[in-house]
Write a protein that holds these residues in place. Structure first.
Motif, mmCIF file in Angstrom:
data_model
loop_
_atom_site.group_PDB
_atom_site.id
_atom_site.type_symbol
_atom_site.label_atom_id
_atom_site.label_comp_id
_atom_site.label_asym_id
_atom_site.label_seq_id
_atom_site.Cartn_x
_atom_site.Cartn_y
_atom_site.Cartn_z
ATOM 1 N N ASP A 176 32.975 23.265 -12.748
ATOM 2 C CA ASP A 176 33.627 22.045 -12.276
ATOM 3 C C ASP A 176 34.979 21.791 -12.922
ATOM 4 O O ASP A 176 35.729 20.934 -12.465
ATOM 5 N N HIS A 177 35.274 22.519 -13.993
ATOM 6 C CA HIS A 177 36.516 22.249 -14.720
ATOM 7 C C HIS A 177 37.705 23.059 -14.202
ATOM 8 O O HIS A 177 38.823 22.899 -14.691
ATOM 9 N N MET A 178 37.481 23.934 -13.226
ATOM 10 C CA MET A 178 38.536 24.799 -12.733
ATOM 11 C C MET A 178 39.114 24.274 -11.420
ATOM 12 O O MET A 178 38.426 23.639 -10.629
ATOM 13 N N ILE A 179 40.396 24.558 -11.205
ATOM 14 C CA ILE A 179 41.039 24.340 -9.912
ATOM 15 C C ILE A 179 40.938 25.660 -9.158
ATOM 16 O O ILE A 179 41.395 26.691 -9.649
ATOM 17 N N THR A 180 40.318 25.655 -7.984
ATOM 18 C CA THR A 180 40.021 26.903 -7.284
ATOM 19 C C THR A 180 40.657 26.945 -5.898
ATOM 20 O O THR A 180 40.901 25.907 -5.277
ATOM 21 N N ARG A 181 40.903 28.150 -5.434
ATOM 22 C CA ARG A 181 41.391 28.376 -4.074
ATOM 23 C C ARG A 181 40.656 29.580 -3.497
ATOM 24 O O ARG A 181 40.674 30.671 -4.086
ATOM 25 N N HIS A 182 39.995 29.377 -2.390
ATOM 26 C CA HIS A 182 39.270 30.463 -1.738
ATOM 27 C C HIS A 182 40.283 31.422 -1.120
ATOM 28 O O HIS A 182 41.151 31.016 -0.355
ATOM 29 N N ILE A 183 40.166 32.710 -1.457
ATOM 30 C CA ILE A 183 41.159 33.666 -0.959
ATOM 31 C C ILE A 183 40.570 34.716 -0.029
ATOM 32 O O ILE A 183 41.304 35.320 0.753
ATOM 33 N N ALA A 184 39.256 34.930 -0.091
ATOM 34 C CA ALA A 184 38.680 35.966 0.776
ATOM 35 C C ALA A 184 37.165 35.900 0.730
ATOM 36 O O ALA A 184 36.570 35.334 -0.205
ATOM 37 N N SER A 185 36.533 36.485 1.727
ATOM 38 C CA SER A 185 35.089 36.718 1.743
ATOM 39 C C SER A 185 34.863 38.192 2.046
ATOM 40 O O SER A 185 35.569 38.777 2.867
ATOM 41 N N ARG A 186 33.877 38.767 1.382
ATOM 42 C CA ARG A 186 33.516 40.146 1.632
ATOM 43 C C ARG A 186 31.995 40.240 1.760
ATOM 44 O O ARG A 186 31.266 39.553 1.046
ATOM 45 N N PRO A 187 31.496 41.107 2.635
ATOM 46 C CA PRO A 187 30.048 41.221 2.800
ATOM 47 C C PRO A 187 29.382 41.844 1.577
ATOM 48 O O PRO A 187 29.974 42.658 0.879
ATOM 49 N N PHE A 188 28.147 41.427 1.333
ATOM 50 C CA PHE A 188 27.259 42.189 0.462
ATOM 51 C C PHE A 188 26.517 43.195 1.341
ATOM 52 O O PHE A 188 26.140 42.887 2.470
ATOM 53 N N VAL A 189 26.317 44.389 0.819
ATOM 54 C CA VAL A 189 25.638 45.447 1.560
ATOM 55 C C VAL A 189 24.392 45.861 0.787
ATOM 56 O O VAL A 189 24.472 46.203 -0.395
ATOM 57 N N PHE A 190 23.246 45.807 1.453
ATOM 58 C CA PHE A 190 22.024 46.338 0.873
ATOM 59 C C PHE A 190 21.927 47.810 1.263
ATOM 60 O O PHE A 190 22.047 48.149 2.446
ATOM 61 N N CYS A 191 21.724 48.666 0.289
ATOM 62 C CA CYS A 191 21.795 50.095 0.584
ATOM 63 C C CYS A 191 20.960 50.889 -0.403
ATOM 64 O O CYS A 191 20.632 50.420 -1.500
ATOM 65 N N ALA A 192 20.639 52.104 0.005
ATOM 66 C CA ALA A 192 19.880 53.024 -0.840
ATOM 67 C C ALA A 192 20.201 54.445 -0.408
ATOM 68 O O ALA A 192 20.757 54.671 0.677
#
Length: 312
Positions: free
Chosen positions: A150-166
């Motif tokens: 809560d103490h940080m000033i933030t800016r959303h810059i991107a989203s990337r998928p999580f990949v489940f893999c084996a």
């Protein structure tokens, strides 16, 4: 006498709690910092710190002086920004980043940033621990949502998928899970936060409902790239950011799981990784920091537009 340098050393000593810590924060020797404090005390004619071999504390005069000078470095920085606002961004820029993001995404982009802003001198700190912007001289940090506070000033810059893999070998041996509920029957490769020991939860969304899959930790590690290597070598199922997983998937060493299918009316999708640029306060959004954040956001958008691949 460089009185501003002496004052800055005094402020760092008070904020970090010791001469040794202040020396590390400033890239100086402990002896040099101690000498700076002594010279400042001689200049003022008062004792600022009460020091013994085991402890250090502000004197009454030191406490009053600290309250008057503690804002001077920030005020000077803001004044410099105001004076050079029309010029090209310049000076030192310290960027802290999570280890995997720094290795796979940020590092390949930095030569382009330096070419665009040749007067900015970049220092990179790659760590998954909690960082203190002020004490460590960090201008901006790149964090995922789970690491925000809560103490940080933030800016959303991107989203990337999580990949489940084996690996193909593991899936041939253990079978292919068809739903997140099947994960509890498999060896799962779990990331543990170095800061507080929590596991990074495996969240999914199905029919608009968010839920956390039960996992059976086969291996636990605080380094994503080590988990990727374990997965590649048949150790189990990993949840990796796309920029970590994609090269292995492209080579056939890892196979993605839970891909959408026409036979699955209620497909469960992994929640994405949301990536943020963080500063300690709004005044820290100077021209250097804004230039970097804008550059990174645009570069990641260009990567997303280009389709699957490294960094995407």
């Amino acid at each position: 006498m460089d009185i501003l340098r002496l004052i800055n050393s005094f402020i760092r000593v008070v904020e970090t709690g010791s001469i040794a810590a202040a020396a590390r924060a400033q890239g100086m020797s402990a002896a040099a910092v101690s000498q700076s404090i002594s010279r400042l005390e001689t200049h003022l004619g008062v004792r600022l710190l009460s020091r013994t071999t085991r402890s250090m504390a502000l004197t009454e005069s030191g406490a009053r002086y600290f309250e008057k000078v503690r804002h001077i470095p920030r005020d000077i920085d803001l004044a410099s920004q105001a004076a050079t606002v029309a010029t090209q961004p310049q000076g030192r820029l310290c960027i802290a980043t999570t280890a995997a993001f720094g290795r796979h995404v940020l590092a390949p982009l930095m030569p382009g940033f330096s070419a665009a802003y040749p007067r900015i001198d970049v220092e990179l700190i790659s760590t998954d621990r909690r960082v203190d912007h002020r004490l460590e001289g960090i201008d901006v940090s790149i964090r995922i949502q789970a690491q925000l506070n809560d103490h940080m000033i933030t800016r959303h810059i991107a989203s990337r998928p999580f990949v489940f893999c084996a690996s193909p070998d593991y899936l041939q041996r253990a079978g292919v899970p068809s739903t997140p509920e099947d994960l509890k029957h498999h060896a799962c490769l779990v990331f543990r936060y170095p800061t507080d020991g929590r596991f990074l939860p495996w969240h999914f969304v199905r029919d608009g409902q968010r839920f956390e899959a039960r996992v059976n930790p086969g291996f636990v590690c605080d380094d994503i790239d080590m988990l990727a290597q374990i997965a590649v070598n048949g150790g189990g199922i990993a949840r990796l950011a796309s920029f970590v997983a994609q090269p292995w998937i492209d080579s056939g060493r890892l196979l993605p799981l839970f891909e959408p299918s026409a036979r699955q009316a209620a497909h469960a999708q992994s929640e994405p990784m949301d990536i943020y640029a963080c500063v300690s306060e709004r005044s820290a959004l100077n021209t250097k920091v804004r230039a970097f954040i804008d550059f990174l956001e645009q570069a990641m958008q260009n990567q997303a537009d280009a389709g699957p691949g490294i960094g995407r």
